[in-house]
Motif scaffolding. Sequence first.
Motif, mmCIF file in Angstrom:
data_model
loop_
_atom_site.group_PDB
_atom_site.id
_atom_site.type_symbol
_atom_site.label_atom_id
_atom_site.label_comp_id
_atom_site.label_asym_id
_atom_site.label_seq_id
_atom_site.Cartn_x
_atom_site.Cartn_y
_atom_site.Cartn_z
ATOM 1 N N ALA A 25 0.873 -1.180 0.000
ATOM 2 C CA ALA A 25 0.000 0.000 0.000
ATOM 3 C C ALA A 25 0.903 1.220 0.000
ATOM 4 C CB ALA A 25 -0.905 -0.010 1.223
ATOM 5 N N PRO A 26 1.415 1.629 -1.157
ATOM 6 C CA PRO A 26 2.410 2.706 -1.202
ATOM 7 C C PRO A 26 1.943 3.969 -0.487
ATOM 8 C CG PRO A 26 2.182 1.667 -3.357
ATOM 9 C CD PRO A 26 1.085 1.116 -2.492
ATOM 10 N N GLY A 27 2.762 4.417 0.448
ATOM 11 C CA GLY A 27 2.474 5.632 1.183
ATOM 12 C C GLY A 27 1.454 5.495 2.290
ATOM 13 N N GLN A 28 0.880 4.306 2.464
ATOM 14 C CA GLN A 28 -0.198 4.140 3.436
ATOM 15 C C GLN A 28 0.144 3.173 4.570
ATOM 16 O OE1 GLN A 28 -4.298 4.059 1.592
ATOM 17 N NE2 GLN A 28 -3.074 3.528 -0.203
ATOM 18 N N ALA A 29 1.311 2.561 4.506
ATOM 19 C CA ALA A 29 1.702 1.581 5.519
ATOM 20 C C ALA A 29 3.173 1.767 5.861
ATOM 21 C CB ALA A 29 1.449 0.161 5.021
ATOM 22 N N LEU A 30 3.563 1.217 6.980
ATOM 23 C CA LEU A 30 4.969 1.225 7.382
ATOM 24 C C LEU A 30 5.521 -0.178 7.248
ATOM 25 C CD1 LEU A 30 7.466 2.583 8.760
ATOM 26 C CD2 LEU A 30 6.542 1.720 10.921
ATOM 27 N N TYR A 31 6.685 -0.288 6.603
ATOM 28 C CA TYR A 31 7.413 -1.544 6.494
ATOM 29 C C TYR A 31 8.767 -1.315 7.150
ATOM 30 C CZ TYR A 31 3.785 -1.833 2.961
ATOM 31 O OH TYR A 31 2.569 -1.787 2.310
ATOM 32 N N TYR A 32 9.027 -2.029 8.223
ATOM 33 C CA TYR A 32 10.162 -1.745 9.110
ATOM 34 C C TYR A 32 10.890 -3.040 9.429
ATOM 35 C CZ TYR A 32 12.307 -0.690 13.720
ATOM 36 O OH TYR A 32 13.160 -0.555 14.797
ATOM 37 N N THR A 33 12.218 -3.008 9.409
ATOM 38 C CA THR A 33 13.009 -4.174 9.827
ATOM 39 C C THR A 33 14.164 -3.721 10.703
ATOM 40 O OG1 THR A 33 12.477 -5.485 7.865
ATOM 41 C CG2 THR A 33 14.461 -6.099 9.068
ATOM 42 N N ILE A 34 14.360 -4.431 11.811
ATOM 43 C CA ILE A 34 15.472 -4.173 12.720
ATOM 44 C C ILE A 34 16.391 -5.387 12.727
ATOM 45 C CG2 ILE A 34 14.170 -4.962 14.751
ATOM 46 C CD1 ILE A 34 15.708 -2.717 16.320
ATOM 47 N N LEU A 35 17.700 -5.123 12.794
ATOM 48 C CA LEU A 35 18.719 -6.164 12.716
ATOM 49 C C LEU A 35 19.296 -6.447 14.098
ATOM 50 C CD1 LEU A 35 20.802 -7.929 11.085
ATOM 51 C CD2 LEU A 35 22.193 -5.841 10.921
ATOM 52 N N PHE A 36 19.420 -7.736 14.414
ATOM 53 C CA PHE A 36 20.047 -8.174 15.661
ATOM 54 C C PHE A 36 21.336 -8.898 15.305
ATOM 55 C CE2 PHE A 36 15.528 -7.864 16.290
ATOM 56 C CZ PHE A 36 15.417 -7.218 17.516
ATOM 57 N N LYS A 37 22.440 -8.174 15.339
ATOM 58 C CA LYS A 37 23.728 -8.816 15.079
ATOM 59 C C LYS A 37 24.225 -9.570 16.308
ATOM 60 C CE LYS A 37 26.129 -6.973 11.141
ATOM 61 N NZ LYS A 37 27.341 -6.276 10.627
ATOM 62 N N GLU A 38 23.745 -9.179 17.471
ATOM 63 C CA GLU A 38 24.027 -9.921 18.699
ATOM 64 C C GLU A 38 22.765 -10.712 19.007
ATOM 65 O OE1 GLU A 38 25.102 -7.043 21.656
ATOM 66 O OE2 GLU A 38 26.528 -6.038 20.312
ATOM 67 N N PRO A 39 22.747 -12.006 18.726
ATOM 68 C CA PRO A 39 21.509 -12.773 18.860
ATOM 69 C C PRO A 39 20.959 -12.729 20.277
ATOM 70 C CG PRO A 39 23.146 -14.015 17.632
ATOM 71 C CD PRO A 39 23.852 -12.818 18.198
ATOM 72 N N PRO A 40 19.634 -12.592 20.418
ATOM 73 C CA PRO A 40 19.029 -12.642 21.752
ATOM 74 C C PRO A 40 19.162 -14.036 22.348
ATOM 75 C CG PRO A 40 17.341 -12.629 20.055
ATOM 76 C CD PRO A 40 18.635 -12.407 19.347
ATOM 77 N N ALA A 41 18.937 -14.125 23.644
ATOM 78 C CA ALA A 41 19.059 -15.407 24.332
ATOM 79 C C ALA A 41 18.088 -16.440 23.779
ATOM 80 C CB ALA A 41 18.816 -15.212 25.834
ATOM 81 N N ASP A 42 16.951 -15.989 23.275
ATOM 82 C CA ASP A 42 15.896 -16.890 22.834
ATOM 83 C C ASP A 42 15.377 -16.448 21.468
ATOM 84 O OD1 ASP A 42 13.962 -18.812 22.805
ATOM 85 O OD2 ASP A 42 12.868 -18.079 24.562
ATOM 86 N N PRO A 43 16.171 -16.600 20.401
ATOM 87 C CA PRO A 43 15.750 -16.086 19.095
ATOM 88 C C PRO A 43 14.470 -16.719 18.571
ATOM 89 C CG PRO A 43 17.736 -17.440 18.888
ATOM 90 C CD PRO A 43 17.525 -17.195 20.347
ATOM 91 N N ALA A 44 14.144 -17.927 19.008
ATOM 92 C CA ALA A 44 12.922 -18.573 18.541
ATOM 93 C C ALA A 44 11.672 -17.817 18.983
ATOM 94 C CB ALA A 44 12.861 -20.014 19.046
ATOM 95 N N CYS A 45 11.799 -16.990 20.008
ATOM 96 C CA CYS A 45 10.659 -16.220 20.519
ATOM 97 C C CYS A 45 10.726 -14.749 20.111
ATOM 98 C CB CYS A 45 10.576 -16.319 22.043
ATOM 99 S SG CYS A 45 10.135 -17.970 22.632
ATOM 100 N N LEU A 46 11.576 -14.433 19.130
ATOM 101 C CA LEU A 46 11.741 -13.037 18.734
ATOM 102 C C LEU A 46 10.445 -12.437 18.194
ATOM 103 C CD1 LEU A 46 13.639 -10.640 18.432
ATOM 104 C CD2 LEU A 46 14.377 -11.568 16.221
ATOM 105 N N SER A 47 9.637 -13.238 17.492
ATOM 106 C CA SER A 47 8.380 -12.689 16.966
ATOM 107 C C SER A 47 7.424 -12.302 18.090
ATOM 108 C CB SER A 47 7.706 -13.686 16.022
ATOM 109 O OG SER A 47 7.316 -14.854 16.706
ATOM 110 N N LEU A 48 7.424 -13.051 19.191
ATOM 111 C CA LEU A 48 6.554 -12.716 20.316
ATOM 112 C C LEU A 48 7.023 -11.427 20.980
ATOM 113 C CD1 LEU A 48 6.055 -16.230 21.994
ATOM 114 C CD2 LEU A 48 4.876 -15.223 20.034
ATOM 115 N N ALA A 49 8.326 -11.323 21.199
ATOM 116 C CA ALA A 49 8.875 -10.107 21.792
ATOM 117 C C ALA A 49 8.644 -8.901 20.881
ATOM 118 C CB ALA A 49 10.364 -10.292 22.058
ATOM 119 N N SER A 50 8.785 -9.117 19.584
ATOM 120 C CA SER A 50 8.577 -8.028 18.631
ATOM 121 C C SER A 50 7.135 -7.554 18.647
ATOM 122 C CB SER A 50 8.954 -8.484 17.224
ATOM 123 O OG SER A 50 10.329 -8.811 17.143
#
Length: 244
Positions: A51-76
């Motif tokens: 939806a050009p101009g009507q939505a936000l598409y955002y990505t953040i990079l974790f170069k230092e992996p979290p303790a529990d990367p399998a749960c990153l979507s829940l934390a996000s």
Amino acid sequence: MSEPRLTALPEADSTNLYCKAHLAGMGHLDAVWTTCQTAGRGRRGHAWKNAPGQALYYTILFKEPPADPACLSLASGLAAARALEDCFGVECALKWPNDLLLGGKKVAGILCEGFGGAFVSGIGVNLAQSEEFFAAADLPHAVSVAGHLGRPLPPDAPARLAAALSRRFAEDEDMREFYRLGFPALRAAYLARCVNPGRQVWFDGGEGVAETVDDQGRLVVAAEGGARHVFSGEVSVKGIYGRV
């Protein structure tokens, strides 16, 4: 350590793929965002309708992996819900494992991926699309922030939300504890927003009543034959997205 960078892109095929392609030049918690994503993806290969101009598409990079990367979507999801509240005063619910809801409709989705020893969390948020847009896209159970509020958002809404997301990922105390200790550090806060517990759910291979989300981020379902611990896959919830 330098401050994380937040970079606006005129457009991108996918903000997750952009981070993958520019991994060497990006730092821990650097993020990119755009309002035009031409080849976005959802979980399990589902498309995210541009939806050009009507939505936000955002990505953040974790170069230092979290303790529990399998749960990153829940934390996000929790970080995104708080960022949306910071910017617009809306209170989002969370549908395990990766959807944010406003008024029972999907306002945002999350796609986390790993590559090269790093991880990314991609977040797509509906900001200004109309009901007509969603109807034409055959997305009757989606909503935008503006549609939920019943008023237009200011022109700087995408930039403000991107900055709020980066602040939450970098400065939120629950997120810092998640990086260090894993999902148990924010489990109570996640459950306070989660719509799954207490509802009939359908998952790959069965159905039952969702009871909770455990310390490993698994959805615990009371099903025929005993408790099932669901870790991934599509989960439908009674009363959400028209499921009856």
